[in-house]
Design an enzyme around this catalytic site. Structure first.
Site, PDB file in Angstrom:
ATOM      1  N   ASP A  38      28.653  26.190  47.883  1.00  0.00           N
ATOM      2  CA  ASP A  38      27.323  26.750  47.915  1.00  0.00           C
ATOM      3  C   ASP A  38      26.445  25.826  47.068  1.00  0.00           C
ATOM      4  O   ASP A  38      26.940  24.992  46.302  1.00  0.00           O
ATOM      5  CB  ASP A  38      27.353  28.176  47.359  1.00  0.00           C
ATOM      6  CG  ASP A  38      25.998  28.829  47.323  1.00  0.00           C
ATOM      7  OD1 ASP A  38      25.285  28.750  48.338  1.00  0.00           O
ATOM      8  OD2 ASP A  38      25.646  29.411  46.281  1.00  0.00           O
ATOM      9  N   ASP A  55      22.721  26.797  45.565  1.00  0.00           N
ATOM     10  CA  ASP A  55      21.882  27.422  44.541  1.00  0.00           C
ATOM     11  C   ASP A  55      22.705  28.250  43.563  1.00  0.00           C
ATOM     12  O   ASP A  55      23.511  29.090  43.968  1.00  0.00           O
ATOM     13  CB  ASP A  55      20.826  28.302  45.204  1.00  0.00           C
ATOM     14  CG  ASP A  55      19.938  27.505  46.148  1.00  0.00           C
ATOM     15  OD1 ASP A  55      19.576  26.365  45.788  1.00  0.00           O
ATOM     16  OD2 ASP A  55      19.634  28.002  47.242  1.00  0.00           O
TER      17      ASP A  55
END
Length: 222
Positions: A7, A9
């Site tokens: 991922d 953020d």
């Protein structure tokens, strides 16, 4: 094949790139500060709660790009990279990515943020493969505000990784080992799919699940 999925953020960077882009365009005067920030905050709270309407958010998030045009927005994004993103990129994240690359793993960033915001970030991290929210374009090549294909959000992240594999004549059975690093409860479907889920800078709910299931918990920025 060995997969190392990340991922973006609050996982590889300690900020939300989509939210920060929204604040950046407010600073450019492209949006009214109060109304845009209120809407941005509301969408972000929905994301954290797992109730986000990803199509509605994508229309909102791409609004400034659509109104000012892709060329002008891309020029603004260069400033955004220099002023917001690069200062947030930490050596620990680079080291983790390089560790997997040196081991011969296929590194892919899988993010629920749209491709316009995230592709330059992936390149800055030295990652060629990015699965992000793909955006429809009109006949002029400008974004329409709609999502193209399956959004990389919640269960959609699993679907997009499977699509990426299928495009290469592969499926999960051909993946020798897979790791996924994420901070968010929204990514639980993909975390449950891989061989090695790593709760990275996890939110409270993901931290609790990781502790209960014995998953590795990584605090990348401490």
């Amino acid at each position: 094949m060995k997969l190392a999925l990340f991922d973006l953020d609050h996982t590889l960077i300690p900020i939300d790139s989509d939210y920060s882009w929204g604040q950046f365009v407010v600073g450019l005067g492209w949006r009214d500060a109060q109304s845009h920030t209120q809407a941005n905050d509301a969408f972000y709270e929905q994301y954290k709660a797992g109730t986000l309407d990803i199509a509605a958010y994508t229309r909102f998030a791409t609004g400034p790009v659509r109104e000012h045009g892709l060329q002008r927005a891309s020029e603004a994004h260069l400033r955004y990279m220099d002023e917001v993103i690069r200062p947030a990129m930490r050596p620990a994240a680079f080291d983790l990515l390089k560790h997997h690359q040196a081991a011969g793993d296929q590194v892919i960033i899988v993010t629920a943020t749209n491709e316009f915001v995230t592709r330059p970030i992936a390149r800055a991290f030295g990652v060629d493969e990015l699965l992000a929210i793909d955006l429809e374009r009109d006949a002029r090549g400008e974004f329409t505000g709609e999502i193209r294909g399956t959004p990389t959000f919640r269960e959609g992240k699993v679907a997009r990784v499977e699509q990426w594999l299928a495009e290469r004549g592969l499926d999960w059975s051909r993946v020798e080992h897979s790791t996924f690093y994420s901070d968010s409860i929204n990514d639980l479907p993909l975390l449950e799919k891989v061989h090695e889920p790593v709760a990275t800078n996890p939110d409270a709910r993901l931290h609790a699940i990781a502790a209960e299931r014995g998953w590795r918990i990584l605090n990348l920025f401490e």
